[in-house]
Design an enzyme around this catalytic site. Structure first.
Site, PDB file in Angstrom:
ATOM      1  N   GLU A 194      71.004 -17.364  39.156  1.00  0.00           N
ATOM      2  CA  GLU A 194      70.159 -16.207  38.861  1.00  0.00           C
ATOM      3  C   GLU A 194      70.117 -15.241  40.041  1.00  0.00           C
ATOM      4  OE1 GLU A 194      68.959 -15.215  36.140  1.00  0.00           O
ATOM      5  OE2 GLU A 194      69.395 -16.969  34.921  1.00  0.00           O
ATOM      6  N   TYR A 254      60.941 -12.186  37.548  1.00  0.00           N
ATOM      7  CA  TYR A 254      62.045 -12.527  36.658  1.00  0.00           C
ATOM      8  C   TYR A 254      62.638 -13.886  36.999  1.00  0.00           C
ATOM      9  CZ  TYR A 254      66.709 -13.060  34.923  1.00  0.00           C
ATOM     10  OH  TYR A 254      67.826 -13.605  34.352  1.00  0.00           O
ATOM     11  N   ASP A 311      66.020  -9.815  31.540  1.00  0.00           N
ATOM     12  CA  ASP A 311      66.984  -9.171  32.425  1.00  0.00           C
ATOM     13  C   ASP A 311      67.522  -7.930  31.719  1.00  0.00           C
ATOM     14  OD1 ASP A 311      68.802 -10.093  30.536  1.00  0.00           O
ATOM     15  OD2 ASP A 311      70.120 -11.080  32.002  1.00  0.00           O
TER      16      ASP A 311
END
Length: 330
Positions: A31, A114, A132
């Site tokens: 990520e 996030y 995202d």
């Protein structure tokens, strides 16, 4: 969405196979690497990284120089520093294991909203809303939602209680392969019958992006100081843009056109005709190139003399790698 994902999911080196338990370290690393960087670029870099540092403990013990060099070319170099800081915190404060809640994850260095949601959902199966750029595009079109708050609320409303991680990854895959920015492949989309933008025929109008003004233009000079077969490198200050990275010496980046006043060492400097352009998030940069043969002893004690033939191994940020290539070509 989940049925489509089960049939069409991408196989990625950080993604657990059906029936496998996700590896939180690999989910986290992927990520972070994927922020502002495409999957095709990340895959080989991810594989090389986990071969060298396969877990939190090995990364926490890594040398900063090695980590920054391994990160070179991925951009946003504060992310690499935060990776090490986070790994050290996990080892020191959490017995080498990630906390499993969004709040616990968010408290760690470098993990924002996030990333905390993505790790909680994908690695630990928590119901967390993951948005995202791909998910934002899918949701904006599905509901014809304008603006990030509306998109966030819509994404929250459709996130399932179970398999939230698979749902998030399915939405990411859908946005990457089908609900693409231009000319979306709506005939292949499993959500087409429920998509408000498809019904209205204005898919490419979503998501609605605020108007952007022109980026400022800045200028600078990069100095190639060569002593024998070695070139002078410096360590950039730990804070700020490209902090802590090895780099070619450069004067300040300002609104004014550059010169030779900020040369790092005495020499017979020559300005090359060629320049190098590079875009950062908040400004565009044009760099003049200056070269000179110099005496090694004139450099300071913190000078880094690097063999020119192995400069590709120095882990230079992209802008300096461009300059080195341009000077070598000249």
């Amino acid at each position: 969405m989940l049925n489509w994902y089960d049939a069409h999911r991408r196989e990625l080196p950080w993604r657990a196979l059906p029936g496998e338990v996700a590896n939180p370290y690999r989910v986290w690393l992927s990520e972070v690497m994927l922020q502002q960087t495409g999957v095709a670029t990340v895959i080989p870099r991810f594989q090389a990284w986990v071969a060298r540092w396969p877990d939190f403990a090995s990364l926490a013990a890594a040398r900063d120089d090695d980590v920054m060099a391994a990160w070179a070319g991925l951009g946003y170099y504060a992310r690499a520093r935060n990776l090490v800081a986070c790994a050290k915190a996990v080892v020191a404060d959490h017995e080498g294991q990630f906390p499993e809640t969004e709040a616990g994850l968010h408290a760690l260095p470098g993990i924002g909203d996030y990333t905390a949601a993505a790790i909680a959902a994908i690695a630990f199966g928590a119901r967390a809303t993951v948005v995202d750029a791909n998910v934002e595009r899918v949701v904006a079109r599905l509901f014809r939602a304008a603006g990030k708050p509306a998109v966030r609320a819509a994404a929250e409303a459709i996130t399932p209680q179970t398999r939230a991680g698979d749902f998030a990854q399915g939405m990411m895959d859908l946005g990457s392969a089908i609900c693409i920015p231009r000319k979306p492949r709506c005939l292949l989309c499993p959500l087409r019958d429920d998509c408000a933008a498809f019904a209205a025929g204005d898919q490419e109008s979503f998501p609605v992006k605020p108007a952007k003004g022109p980026k400022p233009q800045r200028y600078g000079t990069i100095f190639w100081a060569q002593a024998g077969d070695d070139v002078l490198l410096v360590r950039r200050p730990p804070k700020g843009l490209l902090g802590g990275m090895r780099a070619l010496p450069t004067g300040p980046w300002t609104d004014a056109h550059p010169g030779l006043a900020d040369a790092p060492i005495a020499g017979d400097w020559t300005m090359r005709e060629r320049t190098v352009a590079h875009g950062f998030t908040h400004f565009d940069l044009q760099l003049a190139l200056a070269t000179a043969r110099v005496e090694r002893h004139q450099a300071g004690e913190d000078a880094i003399w690097w063999p020119v033939e192995s400069l590709s191994q120095a882990g230079l940020p992209t802008v300096f790698a461009k300059a080195a290539k341009a000077i070598g070509g000249a």
